[in-house]
Design a protein around this motif. Sequence first.
Motif, PDB file in Angstrom:
ATOM      1  N   LEU A  71      66.240  42.211  24.014  1.00  0.00           N
ATOM      2  CA  LEU A  71      66.934  43.489  23.791  1.00  0.00           C
ATOM      3  C   LEU A  71      66.245  44.638  24.525  1.00  0.00           C
ATOM      4  CD1 LEU A  71      68.250  43.997  20.171  1.00  0.00           C
ATOM      5  CD2 LEU A  71      69.464  44.133  22.329  1.00  0.00           C
ATOM      6  N   ALA A  72      64.908  44.683  24.390  1.00  0.00           N
ATOM      7  CA  ALA A  72      64.190  45.785  25.040  1.00  0.00           C
ATOM      8  C   ALA A  72      64.414  45.737  26.555  1.00  0.00           C
ATOM      9  CB  ALA A  72      62.694  45.713  24.715  1.00  0.00           C
ATOM     10  N   GLY A 178      62.927  49.834  24.629  1.00  0.00           N
ATOM     11  CA  GLY A 178      63.634  49.722  25.910  1.00  0.00           C
ATOM     12  C   GLY A 178      63.941  51.096  26.493  1.00  0.00           C
ATOM     13  N   ILE A 179      64.411  52.006  25.637  1.00  0.00           N
ATOM     14  CA  ILE A 179      64.708  53.358  26.124  1.00  0.00           C
ATOM     15  C   ILE A 179      63.421  54.012  26.631  1.00  0.00           C
ATOM     16  CG2 ILE A 179      65.458  55.670  25.401  1.00  0.00           C
ATOM     17  CD1 ILE A 179      67.351  54.220  23.397  1.00  0.00           C
ATOM     18  N   THR A 182      62.346  53.261  30.138  1.00  0.00           N
ATOM     19  CA  THR A 182      63.049  53.964  31.228  1.00  0.00           C
ATOM     20  C   THR A 182      62.414  55.330  31.522  1.00  0.00           C
ATOM     21  OG1 THR A 182      64.614  55.077  29.789  1.00  0.00           O
ATOM     22  CG2 THR A 182      65.243  52.904  30.572  1.00  0.00           C
ATOM     23  N   ALA A 183      61.653  55.855  30.532  1.00  0.00           N
ATOM     24  CA  ALA A 183      61.042  57.169  30.744  1.00  0.00           C
ATOM     25  C   ALA A 183      59.678  57.050  31.432  1.00  0.00           C
ATOM     26  CB  ALA A 183      60.897  57.878  29.393  1.00  0.00           C
ATOM     27  N   LEU A 184      59.196  55.812  31.618  1.00  0.00           N
ATOM     28  CA  LEU A 184      57.862  55.627  32.219  1.00  0.00           C
ATOM     29  C   LEU A 184      57.921  55.782  33.737  1.00  0.00           C
ATOM     30  CD1 LEU A 184      56.560  52.423  30.385  1.00  0.00           C
ATOM     31  CD2 LEU A 184      55.884  54.795  29.995  1.00  0.00           C
ATOM     32  N   PRO A 185      56.779  56.062  34.354  1.00  0.00           N
ATOM     33  CA  PRO A 185      56.745  56.009  35.818  1.00  0.00           C
ATOM     34  C   PRO A 185      57.123  54.598  36.265  1.00  0.00           C
ATOM     35  CG  PRO A 185      54.628  56.740  34.915  1.00  0.00           C
ATOM     36  CD  PRO A 185      55.509  56.415  33.751  1.00  0.00           C
ATOM     37  N   LEU A 192      56.096  46.476  32.472  1.00  0.00           N
ATOM     38  CA  LEU A 192      56.546  46.094  31.135  1.00  0.00           C
ATOM     39  C   LEU A 192      57.793  45.214  31.200  1.00  0.00           C
ATOM     40  CD1 LEU A 192      56.064  49.104  28.719  1.00  0.00           C
ATOM     41  CD2 LEU A 192      55.130  46.811  28.567  1.00  0.00           C
ATOM     42  N   LEU A 193      58.700  45.590  32.105  1.00  0.00           N
ATOM     43  CA  LEU A 193      59.930  44.799  32.235  1.00  0.00           C
ATOM     44  C   LEU A 193      59.614  43.362  32.615  1.00  0.00           C
ATOM     45  CD1 LEU A 193      62.852  46.684  33.964  1.00  0.00           C
ATOM     46  CD2 LEU A 193      62.940  45.170  32.011  1.00  0.00           C
TER      47      LEU A 193
END
Length: 453
Positions: A71-72, A178-179, A182-185, A192-193
């Motif tokens: 999910l993440a 997960g959200i 998306t905010a990370l550099p 992480l992905l």
Amino acid sequence: MSRWLIPGLSLRTAILLGLLLGAVCGLGVNLLGGSALPFVPPLLAYVTRPLGQIFLGLLTMTVVPLVFASLAAGVARLGDLKKLGRIGLKTMGFFVVSMAAAVVIGLVLVNLIRPGVGLSDETRQKLAEVTRDQAVPGERKPAQFGIQTLVNIVPRNPIRAAAEMDMLGVIFFALLFGIGITALPARHGELLLNVLQAINEVMVYIIGLAMLLAPVAVFALIFSVTAELGLELLRMLLLYVVVVLLGLGIQFFGTLPLLTGMLARIPPYAFLWKARDIAITAFSTSSSSATLATSMRIAQTHLGIPPHIAGFVLPLGATMNMNGTALFEGVTVLFLAQVSGVELTLGQQGIVVLLSVLTAIGAAGVPGGSIPLLMMVLASVGVEPERIGLILGVDRLLDMCRTVLNVVGDVCAAAYVARTEGQTPAAPIPGPSADGKDEQGATPELPTESAAR
Ligand code: ASP
């Protein structure tokens, strides 16, 4: 198709053989006297039940990591495509609407036909004993529907939520995680992905290992149940299979063509006919992931869906859009609740719809990928997760059929998105010729199950 331990025997055939042999031997033993026969209690206690328990344990251990990682990663990937937000929203909208429609159809059918109702008290009591013996310790978590259910969606401690298999809590944390990615550099986000993706793959690998045990485990599970309970239960199982197949049929020939006709504005049945190679591949592999290659190719060559839309919607759909699975989950939860004598209120059935959609999104597109998540949904509404053992024997057939719905649903979503993006799917589609070859002369390939792993 993956092979089993005996040369020349596919896993699918081996599981079916396990099911048939288990049912025949169990019924035979039941007719001869069941537990009254001297060899039966030790056989059940020391061989068949422990085997079933080990198999269920193997599946269960993958649940929390699998839900969290898939999910993440799914959400993070969506966020990655922020520029494609419009397409992403439309795609997700189609996914959620078709999956919710599927579960509702399933729940209506199971409420009308009530396949799990009518067990005698004696059989139900025995069933409780049989499945309690198969219990995997520490994962039963009955839940009541109420304001606290909503509050509990936000876990105070995600690790505790995971340890208690509090599924909504785990899902909520996974969505936020997960959200957050998306905010990370980009560098950290990618890292992480990749880790999440790798966790996912390892869990799928473990499920693959567990499935090697499936033929024997299915034999053991069905034998334990039928030796003690006899025909009454088998009749009920048959009715359950009919309800699932009926629901899948309504979704396939009713809802999907309706959605495709209305939203993609194309003749839906001609469209579905052109997508038949995709359906055949899904049926024979029981795996959305293994069917992806075929659906990508056919969507572009036969269905007129442009590559950039097929390339976005179909991979996302293979992981997230599973309307056959959502329907199957809804029916199974209610069926097992009926079998267990647990009455689910309308509110709790609402939770089942929500959880079935969410877990279908989280399920891996591999054979049996939804089973561990289904166990979690069962626990969330107060049905013992180990009751899943009852339907595992027939699951293979249902898996083949629901996977067809899963992938055809993805293609319908792609057609809808293509239409709204100004493309005309299925416009001048060159149909396959009579010899089954496409216009390039290639015969559609059937990817193997192992390709999904
Ligand atoms: N086999 C299904 C798929 O790959 C997942 C499941 O329902 O178990 O789409």
